[in-house]
Design a protein around this motif. Sequence first.
Motif, PDB file in Angstrom:
ATOM      1  N   ASP A 270     -34.536  28.085 -22.679  1.00  0.00           N
ATOM      2  CA  ASP A 270     -34.384  29.524 -22.932  1.00  0.00           C
ATOM      3  C   ASP A 270     -33.379  30.159 -21.975  1.00  0.00           C
ATOM      4  O   ASP A 270     -32.590  31.026 -22.373  1.00  0.00           O
ATOM      5  CB  ASP A 270     -35.738  30.226 -22.829  1.00  0.00           C
ATOM      6  CG  ASP A 270     -36.645  29.921 -24.018  1.00  0.00           C
ATOM      7  OD1 ASP A 270     -36.113  29.558 -25.097  1.00  0.00           O
ATOM      8  OD2 ASP A 270     -37.879  30.045 -23.880  1.00  0.00           O
ATOM      9  N   GLU A 271     -33.400  29.732 -20.712  1.00  0.00           N
ATOM     10  CA  GLU A 271     -32.417  30.251 -19.753  1.00  0.00           C
ATOM     11  C   GLU A 271     -30.997  29.845 -20.148  1.00  0.00           C
ATOM     12  O   GLU A 271     -30.058  30.642 -20.042  1.00  0.00           O
ATOM     13  CB  GLU A 271     -32.746  29.736 -18.347  1.00  0.00           C
ATOM     14  CG  GLU A 271     -34.000  30.359 -17.750  1.00  0.00           C
ATOM     15  CD  GLU A 271     -34.462  29.661 -16.493  1.00  0.00           C
ATOM     16  OE1 GLU A 271     -35.226  30.280 -15.712  1.00  0.00           O
ATOM     17  OE2 GLU A 271     -34.097  28.482 -16.280  1.00  0.00           O
ATOM     18  N   ALA A 272     -30.854  28.617 -20.621  1.00  0.00           N
ATOM     19  CA  ALA A 272     -29.533  28.148 -21.044  1.00  0.00           C
ATOM     20  C   ALA A 272     -29.059  28.893 -22.285  1.00  0.00           C
ATOM     21  O   ALA A 272     -27.878  29.246 -22.390  1.00  0.00           O
ATOM     22  CB  ALA A 272     -29.581  26.644 -21.305  1.00  0.00           C
ATOM     23  N   LEU A 273     -29.951  29.151 -23.216  1.00  0.00           N
ATOM     24  CA  LEU A 273     -29.576  29.915 -24.416  1.00  0.00           C
ATOM     25  C   LEU A 273     -29.107  31.317 -24.036  1.00  0.00           C
ATOM     26  O   LEU A 273     -28.167  31.844 -24.637  1.00  0.00           O
ATOM     27  CB  LEU A 273     -30.756  29.990 -25.377  1.00  0.00           C
ATOM     28  CG  LEU A 273     -31.047  28.719 -26.187  1.00  0.00           C
ATOM     29  CD1 LEU A 273     -32.389  28.843 -26.896  1.00  0.00           C
ATOM     30  CD2 LEU A 273     -29.932  28.437 -27.188  1.00  0.00           C
ATOM     31  N   ALA A 274     -29.749  31.894 -23.042  1.00  0.00           N
ATOM     32  CA  ALA A 274     -29.341  33.234 -22.587  1.00  0.00           C
ATOM     33  C   ALA A 274     -27.930  33.205 -22.011  1.00  0.00           C
ATOM     34  O   ALA A 274     -27.168  34.172 -22.159  1.00  0.00           O
ATOM     35  CB  ALA A 274     -30.337  33.756 -21.554  1.00  0.00           C
ATOM     36  N   ILE A 275     -27.561  32.091 -21.360  1.00  0.00           N
ATOM     37  CA  ILE A 275     -26.205  31.960 -20.817  1.00  0.00           C
ATOM     38  C   ILE A 275     -25.191  31.951 -21.959  1.00  0.00           C
ATOM     39  O   ILE A 275     -24.157  32.609 -21.892  1.00  0.00           O
ATOM     40  CB  ILE A 275     -26.093  30.677 -19.979  1.00  0.00           C
ATOM     41  CG1 ILE A 275     -26.935  30.800 -18.703  1.00  0.00           C
ATOM     42  CG2 ILE A 275     -24.624  30.376 -19.636  1.00  0.00           C
ATOM     43  CD1 ILE A 275     -27.030  29.516 -17.897  1.00  0.00           C
ATOM     44  N   VAL A 276     -25.507  31.225 -23.033  1.00  0.00           N
ATOM     45  CA  VAL A 276     -24.603  31.165 -24.178  1.00  0.00           C
ATOM     46  C   VAL A 276     -24.462  32.545 -24.809  1.00  0.00           C
ATOM     47  O   VAL A 276     -23.360  33.039 -25.075  1.00  0.00           O
ATOM     48  CB  VAL A 276     -25.099  30.165 -25.235  1.00  0.00           C
ATOM     49  CG1 VAL A 276     -24.139  30.148 -26.437  1.00  0.00           C
ATOM     50  CG2 VAL A 276     -25.238  28.775 -24.655  1.00  0.00           C
ATOM     51  N   GLU A 277     -25.597  33.207 -25.032  1.00  0.00           N
ATOM     52  CA  GLU A 277     -25.592  34.510 -25.709  1.00  0.00           C
ATOM     53  C   GLU A 277     -24.858  35.565 -24.884  1.00  0.00           C
ATOM     54  O   GLU A 277     -24.236  36.472 -25.433  1.00  0.00           O
ATOM     55  CB  GLU A 277     -27.027  34.941 -25.986  1.00  0.00           C
ATOM     56  CG  GLU A 277     -27.713  34.073 -27.045  1.00  0.00           C
ATOM     57  CD  GLU A 277     -29.226  34.251 -27.070  1.00  0.00           C
ATOM     58  OE1 GLU A 277     -29.727  35.131 -26.308  1.00  0.00           O
ATOM     59  OE2 GLU A 277     -29.897  33.530 -27.825  1.00  0.00           O
ATOM     60  N   GLY A 278     -24.905  35.447 -23.570  1.00  0.00           N
ATOM     61  CA  GLY A 278     -24.257  36.439 -22.713  1.00  0.00           C
ATOM     62  C   GLY A 278     -22.807  36.153 -22.409  1.00  0.00           C
ATOM     63  O   GLY A 278     -22.144  36.930 -21.705  1.00  0.00           O
ATOM     64  N   SER A 279     -22.281  35.047 -22.934  1.00  0.00           N
ATOM     65  CA  SER A 279     -20.905  34.658 -22.633  1.00  0.00           C
ATOM     66  C   SER A 279     -19.944  35.261 -23.655  1.00  0.00           C
ATOM     67  O   SER A 279     -20.322  35.636 -24.752  1.00  0.00           O
ATOM     68  CB  SER A 279     -20.757  33.137 -22.620  1.00  0.00           C
ATOM     69  OG  SER A 279     -21.021  32.608 -23.904  1.00  0.00           O
ATOM     70  N   ALA A 280     -18.682  35.313 -23.267  1.00  0.00           N
ATOM     71  CA  ALA A 280     -17.649  35.816 -24.164  1.00  0.00           C
ATOM     72  C   ALA A 280     -17.239  34.741 -25.149  1.00  0.00           C
ATOM     73  O   ALA A 280     -17.379  33.543 -24.885  1.00  0.00           O
ATOM     74  CB  ALA A 280     -16.432  36.275 -23.356  1.00  0.00           C
TER      75      ALA A 280
END
Length: 281
Positions: A270-280
């Motif tokens: 879930d933390e990794a998915l948040a990194i993807v979603e928050g990236s440009a």
Amino acid sequence: MSLYRLNRLFNPGSGRALDVAVDHGLFGEPSFLTGIENMGSVVDALVRANPDAIQLTLGQARLLQSVPGKAKPALVLRTDVANVYGNPLDEHIFSHHFPQAIEEAVRLDAVAVCANLMHLPGRPEIREANIRSIMALREQATRYGMPLMIEPLVMQDNAKAGGGYMVDGDTAKIVTLVRQAKELGADLIKADPTDDIADYHRVIEVAGDVPLLVRGGGRVDDRTLLERTAAVLEQGASGIVYGRNVVQHSKPAGITAALMAVLHTGASVDEALAIVEGSAS
């Protein structure tokens, strides 16, 4: 033999590595070029994303190694070419390695070279060709202190799979081919995930003291990719080698950062998915 080059491949904190494979163009298949048509742009984007390594061919390696400075991904050099991915397969199939591959890898300052070990049902000649290549590369790799990554590929029967690049995830078959890679003198092994990912400890076990990196295979959604990554790492994998799941992603830098977080800092899915979603993009 001490393989000092691997100090530039594996993260010193986690002992793991993310190698992004962008060597698909070597195999001469049009479908493999999706997302990597402009290799200069692809390599530039990956250098900015900064995975541990990028896997390239002899003709494209300069795009990475001409980047100045020390803070860039390491180079893993593909050494062999085959025509086993067509749909349908050519009547005559082959696999050849570059005769001076190890010397070229030294000149290009690679951290490792990569060669296939393929099992195609009913086509033992391709495995024989791979073994001959591996034996030749092993002799030169030992001479120059160049780590040799062997890539066991268990492929489905072409007639049943409908042609093309179809991997067989049968655990027993993968275990057997990984064991052969170790017996042939692999310094690193790059192997497919098993259909039942909970079995992957068996693949790790048969690799023994040889670091094993898991291939990504075809495109999957982010959660599936990250969950599979976490599962193989938990069972003892030393890293991952992903290609299309990074370079064909709408956010290649984001998915790279997410995978690096899972590998090196123990981030949750879930933390990794948040990194993807928050990236440009």
